[in-house]
Scaffold this motif. Sequence first.
Motif, PDB file in Angstrom:
ATOM      1  N   GLY A 103     -14.648 -27.659  19.414  1.00 32.01           N
ATOM      2  CA  GLY A 103     -15.473 -27.249  20.541  1.00 32.01           C
ATOM      3  C   GLY A 103     -15.548 -28.384  21.554  1.00 32.01           C
ATOM      4  N   ALA A 104     -15.987 -28.030  22.773  1.00 38.84           N
ATOM      5  CA  ALA A 104     -16.200 -29.067  23.787  1.00 38.84           C
ATOM      6  C   ALA A 104     -17.318 -30.003  23.330  1.00 38.84           C
ATOM      7  CB  ALA A 104     -16.545 -28.427  25.122  1.00 38.84           C
ATOM      8  N   SER A 105     -18.254 -29.478  22.544  1.00 33.37           N
ATOM      9  CA  SER A 105     -19.441 -30.255  22.145  1.00 33.37           C
ATOM     10  C   SER A 105     -19.043 -31.592  21.514  1.00 33.37           C
ATOM     11  CB  SER A 105     -20.287 -29.487  21.129  1.00 33.37           C
ATOM     12  OG  SER A 105     -20.665 -28.252  21.649  1.00 33.37           O
ATOM     13  N   GLU A 106     -18.127 -31.538  20.577  1.00 30.74           N
ATOM     14  CA  GLU A 106     -17.726 -32.771  19.886  1.00 30.74           C
ATOM     15  C   GLU A 106     -17.168 -33.791  20.880  1.00 30.74           C
ATOM     16  OE1 GLU A 106     -14.067 -32.685  17.592  1.00 30.74           O
ATOM     17  OE2 GLU A 106     -14.970 -33.941  16.060  1.00 30.74           O
ATOM     18  N   ASN A 178     -22.319 -23.268  36.150  1.00 26.32           N
ATOM     19  CA  ASN A 178     -23.457 -23.913  35.516  1.00 26.32           C
ATOM     20  C   ASN A 178     -24.151 -23.058  34.468  1.00 26.32           C
ATOM     21  OD1 ASN A 178     -26.594 -24.740  35.637  1.00 26.32           O
ATOM     22  ND2 ASN A 178     -25.290 -26.501  36.059  1.00 26.32           N
ATOM     23  N   ASN A 179     -24.504 -23.703  33.402  1.00 27.22           N
ATOM     24  CA  ASN A 179     -25.447 -23.202  32.426  1.00 27.22           C
ATOM     25  C   ASN A 179     -26.654 -24.123  32.559  1.00 27.22           C
ATOM     26  OD1 ASN A 179     -26.881 -22.478  30.171  1.00 27.22           O
ATOM     27  ND2 ASN A 179     -25.377 -23.176  28.669  1.00 27.22           N
ATOM     28  N   PRO A 180     -27.847 -23.666  32.848  1.00 28.27           N
ATOM     29  CA  PRO A 180     -28.349 -22.302  32.707  1.00 28.27           C
ATOM     30  C   PRO A 180     -28.420 -21.464  33.983  1.00 28.27           C
ATOM     31  CG  PRO A 180     -30.207 -23.775  33.013  1.00 28.27           C
ATOM     32  CD  PRO A 180     -28.957 -24.633  33.065  1.00 28.27           C
ATOM     33  N   ALA A 206     -16.757 -33.453  34.077  1.00 26.20           N
ATOM     34  CA  ALA A 206     -16.838 -32.073  34.572  1.00 26.20           C
ATOM     35  C   ALA A 206     -16.796 -31.106  33.395  1.00 26.20           C
ATOM     36  CB  ALA A 206     -15.671 -31.815  35.513  1.00 26.20           C
ATOM     37  N   ASP A 207     -17.891 -30.418  33.172  1.00 25.61           N
ATOM     38  CA  ASP A 207     -17.971 -29.410  32.112  1.00 25.61           C
ATOM     39  C   ASP A 207     -17.682 -28.061  32.763  1.00 25.61           C
ATOM     40  OD1 ASP A 207     -18.780 -27.527  30.243  1.00 25.61           O
ATOM     41  OD2 ASP A 207     -20.527 -28.678  29.583  1.00 25.61           O
ATOM     42  N   GLU A 208     -16.495 -27.514  32.442  1.00 26.17           N
ATOM     43  CA  GLU A 208     -16.032 -26.296  33.136  1.00 26.17           C
ATOM     44  C   GLU A 208     -15.788 -25.162  32.151  1.00 26.17           C
ATOM     45  OE1 GLU A 208     -12.767 -27.689  35.606  1.00 26.17           O
ATOM     46  OE2 GLU A 208     -14.193 -28.700  36.942  1.00 26.17           O
ATOM     47  N   ILE A 209     -16.619 -25.111  31.104  1.00 30.53           N
ATOM     48  CA  ILE A 209     -16.348 -24.189  30.004  1.00 30.53           C
ATOM     49  C   ILE A 209     -16.471 -22.703  30.401  1.00 30.53           C
ATOM     50  CG2 ILE A 209     -18.673 -24.174  28.985  1.00 30.53           C
ATOM     51  CD1 ILE A 209     -16.758 -24.776  26.319  1.00 30.53           C
ATOM     52  N   TYR A 210     -17.113 -22.435  31.549  1.00 31.00           N
ATOM     53  CA  TYR A 210     -17.238 -21.032  32.019  1.00 31.00           C
ATOM     54  C   TYR A 210     -16.293 -20.745  33.188  1.00 31.00           C
ATOM     55  CZ  TYR A 210     -21.456 -21.223  29.198  1.00 31.00           C
ATOM     56  OH  TYR A 210     -22.324 -21.377  28.159  1.00 31.00           O
ATOM     57  N   ASP A 211     -15.200 -21.469  33.300  1.00 34.16           N
ATOM     58  CA  ASP A 211     -14.429 -21.377  34.548  1.00 34.16           C
ATOM     59  C   ASP A 211     -13.708 -20.053  34.748  1.00 34.16           C
ATOM     60  OD1 ASP A 211     -12.400 -21.827  32.684  1.00 34.16           O
ATOM     61  OD2 ASP A 211     -11.237 -23.096  34.027  1.00 34.16           O
ATOM     62  N   LEU A 238     -12.359 -22.521  24.211  1.00 33.87           N
ATOM     63  CA  LEU A 238     -12.209 -21.075  23.999  1.00 33.87           C
ATOM     64  C   LEU A 238     -13.531 -20.335  23.845  1.00 33.87           C
ATOM     65  CD1 LEU A 238      -9.259 -20.835  21.449  1.00 33.87           C
ATOM     66  CD2 LEU A 238      -9.199 -21.143  23.926  1.00 33.87           C
ATOM     67  N   SER A 239     -14.631 -21.089  23.657  1.00 35.73           N
ATOM     68  CA  SER A 239     -15.876 -20.457  23.217  1.00 35.73           C
ATOM     69  C   SER A 239     -16.326 -19.302  24.104  1.00 35.73           C
ATOM     70  CB  SER A 239     -16.994 -21.496  23.161  1.00 35.73           C
ATOM     71  OG  SER A 239     -16.756 -22.383  22.105  1.00 35.73           O
ATOM     72  N   LYS A 240     -16.222 -19.479  25.401  1.00 39.04           N
ATOM     73  CA  LYS A 240     -16.781 -18.484  26.321  1.00 39.04           C
ATOM     74  C   LYS A 240     -15.671 -17.634  26.936  1.00 39.04           C
ATOM     75  CE  LYS A 240     -20.394 -20.978  25.437  1.00 39.04           C
ATOM     76  NZ  LYS A 240     -21.603 -20.595  24.749  1.00 39.04           N
ATOM     77  N   TYR A 247     -14.642 -20.401  16.421  1.00 39.62           N
ATOM     78  CA  TYR A 247     -13.391 -21.080  16.068  1.00 39.62           C
ATOM     79  C   TYR A 247     -13.438 -22.566  16.419  1.00 39.62           C
ATOM     80  CZ  TYR A 247     -11.566 -16.327  15.641  1.00 39.62           C
ATOM     81  OH  TYR A 247     -11.370 -15.024  15.303  1.00 39.62           O
ATOM     82  N   ARG A 248     -14.483 -22.980  17.120  1.00 37.53           N
ATOM     83  CA  ARG A 248     -14.697 -24.386  17.471  1.00 37.53           C
ATOM     84  C   ARG A 248     -13.424 -25.007  18.057  1.00 37.53           C
ATOM     85  NH1 ARG A 248     -17.931 -24.298  19.225  1.00 37.53           N
ATOM     86  NH2 ARG A 248     -18.888 -26.353  19.101  1.00 37.53           N
ATOM     87  N   ALA A 249     -13.008 -24.494  19.159  1.00 36.89           N
ATOM     88  CA  ALA A 249     -11.776 -24.959  19.794  1.00 36.89           C
ATOM     89  C   ALA A 249     -12.062 -25.353  21.243  1.00 36.89           C
ATOM     90  CB  ALA A 249     -10.715 -23.862  19.733  1.00 36.89           C
TER      91      ALA A 249
HETATM   92  N1  PLP Z   1     -20.880 -26.836  27.789  1.00 38.34           N
HETATM   93  C1  PLP Z   1     -21.676 -25.857  28.222  1.00 38.34           C
HETATM   94  C2  PLP Z   1     -22.115 -25.848  29.648  1.00 38.34           C
HETATM   95  C3  PLP Z   1     -22.102 -24.855  27.337  1.00 38.34           C
HETATM   96  O1  PLP Z   1     -22.911 -23.887  27.777  1.00 38.34           O
HETATM   97  C4  PLP Z   1     -21.695 -24.908  25.990  1.00 38.34           C
HETATM   98  C5  PLP Z   1     -22.159 -23.912  25.002  1.00 38.34           C
HETATM   99  O2  PLP Z   1     -22.994 -23.081  25.256  1.00 38.34           O
HETATM  100  C6  PLP Z   1     -20.860 -25.947  25.594  1.00 38.34           C
HETATM  101  C7  PLP Z   1     -20.467 -26.904  26.520  1.00 38.34           C
HETATM  102  C8  PLP Z   1     -20.390 -26.080  24.172  1.00 38.34           C
HETATM  103  O3  PLP Z   1     -19.175 -25.464  24.013  1.00 38.34           O
HETATM  104  P1  PLP Z   1     -18.350 -25.460  22.644  1.00 38.34           P
HETATM  105  O4  PLP Z   1     -18.644 -24.185  21.951  1.00 38.34           O
HETATM  106  O5  PLP Z   1     -16.919 -25.550  23.102  1.00 38.34           O
HETATM  107  O6  PLP Z   1     -18.750 -26.643  21.861  1.00 38.34           O
END
Ligand code: PLP
Length: 405
Positions: A103-106, A178-180, A206-211, A238-240, A247-249
Amino acid sequence: MRPVQKSNKLAEVCYEIRGPVPEKARQMEEEGHKITKLNIGNLAVFGFDPPDEIVHDMMVNLPNAAGYTDSKGMFAPRKAVMHYTQGKKIAGVAIDDIYLGNGASELIVMSMNALLNTGDEVLVPAPDYPLWTAAVSLSGGTPVHYVCDEQQDWYPDIDDMRKKITPNTKAIVVINPNNPTGALYPDEILLQIIELARQHQLIIYADEIYDKVLYDGNEHTSIASLADDILFVTFNGLSKNYRSCGYRAGWMVVSGEKRHAKDYIEGLNMLASMRLCANAPGQFAIQTALGGYQSIQDLVGPGGRLLKQRDLAYQLLTDIPGVTCVKPKAALYMFPRLDPKIYPIADDQQFAYDLLAETKVLIVQGTGFNWIAPDHFRVVFLPNTDDMTEAFGRIARFMESYRKR
Ligand code: PLP
């Protein structure tokens, strides 16, 4: 025996999305209550299935996924990420600039751990996805929040950002989409952030996980595509976009002015090696997802399920007296404002508890996103329209009783 206490490093770390209010919800579930969970962007549990081809290829590849991989990840998925970044017009990215993660989190935590010393400051948006604030604190740095302006479609307030830069500032975090808030930043805003980073020699994260989760025909610009004289670290996964958070990718791409960042990159490489590698099935999934059919379009485009649900959620929430909301242009969330004159909330965590107890609906209070006042909350618009109408109806009735308190 001496009490076993948590590390002092955790003193400033919090993550309310899975914090005490969700814990209360879990207890209520154990007691037999059915809770509607609007607190997490977990698409799969609301019936948004991952693309078949990802599941199929992961299953086929499982026998080949039993070993450790290269610490940064296997070649083929990293190559797929490289093509992806080319598509996003991020220049000069080589395979070696790409790190795959659980995941991006790690990778977010890793990127901060590799950078920060005590006293270093990182500019993080308020409201933010709270992992960023937590990761900066956990890494020994100090998160400094710049305000995003609700009156301006939740764009970052560049003057506020500028005011908060000190000699200790190392980096700016940009969460776009952006989240939220569901905001999507125009290029002018991104260029202003770049200019600040240029003037003060700051790194842009740059966190672009919702791009790809974009509504109304909107397009996304990667901030790293707009300059090559700044160090960028871009996160995605891949999460979103591919409904595959289990799948934590995820991946992280270092781009731009890398010549002066050799030492930092060495630090990243060391941390990547220490965790050995990202899970291999997830790495296979990255390769398939990026090269495959981009089915998210079917959900966010005209007639798409997510688009319909966003519109319904917006209507249902803003129909409640004293509740306003900037309509999200992207992502999975709404961050409505509760007019303090009508809802004088002193403690929004208590508000979330009360709402949970009375309606069995779980939301996250705005301060959980490091928002500055107890006057917002976040919901996902993931339940189908019937479930959403039911859940938001309960929220509306709760708000009516709250007004009369
Ligand atoms: N970045 C943002 C803005 C998110 O909202 C989230 C999860 O909700 C993450 C990162 C974490 O993503 P991942 O599941 O790839 O760890």
